[in-house]
Write a protein that holds these residues in place. Sequence first.
Motif, mmCIF file in Angstrom:
data_model
loop_
_atom_site.group_PDB
_atom_site.id
_atom_site.type_symbol
_atom_site.label_atom_id
_atom_site.label_comp_id
_atom_site.label_asym_id
_atom_site.label_seq_id
_atom_site.Cartn_x
_atom_site.Cartn_y
_atom_site.Cartn_z
ATOM 1 N N VAL A 1 71.443 45.085 -71.421
ATOM 2 C CA VAL A 1 71.006 43.610 -70.618
ATOM 3 C C VAL A 1 70.297 42.884 -71.513
ATOM 4 N N ASN B 1 74.833 39.689 -68.440
ATOM 5 C CA ASN B 1 73.984 40.786 -67.866
ATOM 6 C C ASN B 1 72.506 40.359 -68.274
ATOM 7 N N GLN C 1 75.452 37.767 -64.045
ATOM 8 C CA GLN C 1 74.970 39.043 -63.262
ATOM 9 C C GLN C 1 73.561 39.106 -63.731
ATOM 10 N N VAL D 1 69.870 40.213 -63.596
ATOM 11 C CA VAL D 1 69.223 41.694 -63.176
ATOM 12 C C VAL D 1 68.027 40.810 -62.358
ATOM 13 N N SER D 2 67.199 40.142 -63.180
ATOM 14 C CA SER D 2 65.894 39.742 -62.472
ATOM 15 C C SER D 2 65.536 38.472 -62.875
#
Length: 269
Positions: free
Chosen positions: A125, A179, A218, A220-221
């Motif tokens: 990530v 990501n 994508q 993640v947060s």
Amino acid sequence: MCYCYRRWPEIRVHVLWECGAAQDVWAGCLVRIQKIPNGQSDNFQLFGDLMDKLTRPEFEFFLVQAWFIWNQRNIVIHGGSFKEPGWLNKRATEFLEEFHQTQVQLSISTPLSPRSSWQPPPASVYKVNFDAAIFSNLNCSGFGAAMSVKGLLVTCSEEAEVLACRKALEFLVDAGFSNVIIEGDNENVMRAVSSSSRNHSWLGNIYEDVKWLMRGMQVVSVNSVKKGGNEVANVLARHAKNVVDEMFWIEDSPPPAVKALYHDSINIQ
């Protein structure tokens, strides 16, 4: 001419809607889609008619199914064969359901207690930290993240921060990262970015740009951090005061931020 039926020109509206192979698929799908007549001059007219007569979920289904039809024609052209129309309708329904479920699973949240020190992301990530600095005497602003660039005249810190966020995401897209973890030190901006509802403030269009860019990754947060956990981006934003054109450091430590990078490295928990 049409690869499946040689009597008709292979224009887009024919491929997706009027070709016999496409009609076999549409005949087994939603009744409201079946009732849309033939004879449209092009895809713009077809899509306009569909958007006027279908609900949003029905139009989404049409788009997914049209994508499957286009994909199947490519398979046939390269030596394969058409799937059975009933299978295509079933797969389009499943595909759309999977997409909607994924959007829920990828919902993002902002921590209630921002961290005061930078932390590295998990394996595989990438993390992008961004910040903005306003130079009132120069009538401009600076954005810092993985880049440093002199920006436009802004009216408040929130506008500067959300513009910096958009610039950071544009960089991620151009560089091919997907990501990712996104971090900034303005809690209001990060809360608005992570919200699933539409922003109706005067900065709403910029927030929608940010969310649109995020949909292609994508994510993640989306995290809110304190200034101490965002120091490298802060240094780069302030360095933009001395920058005329965009500057990028790929795989190298940005010279203006070396001290901040060192500080981050010795405070990793």
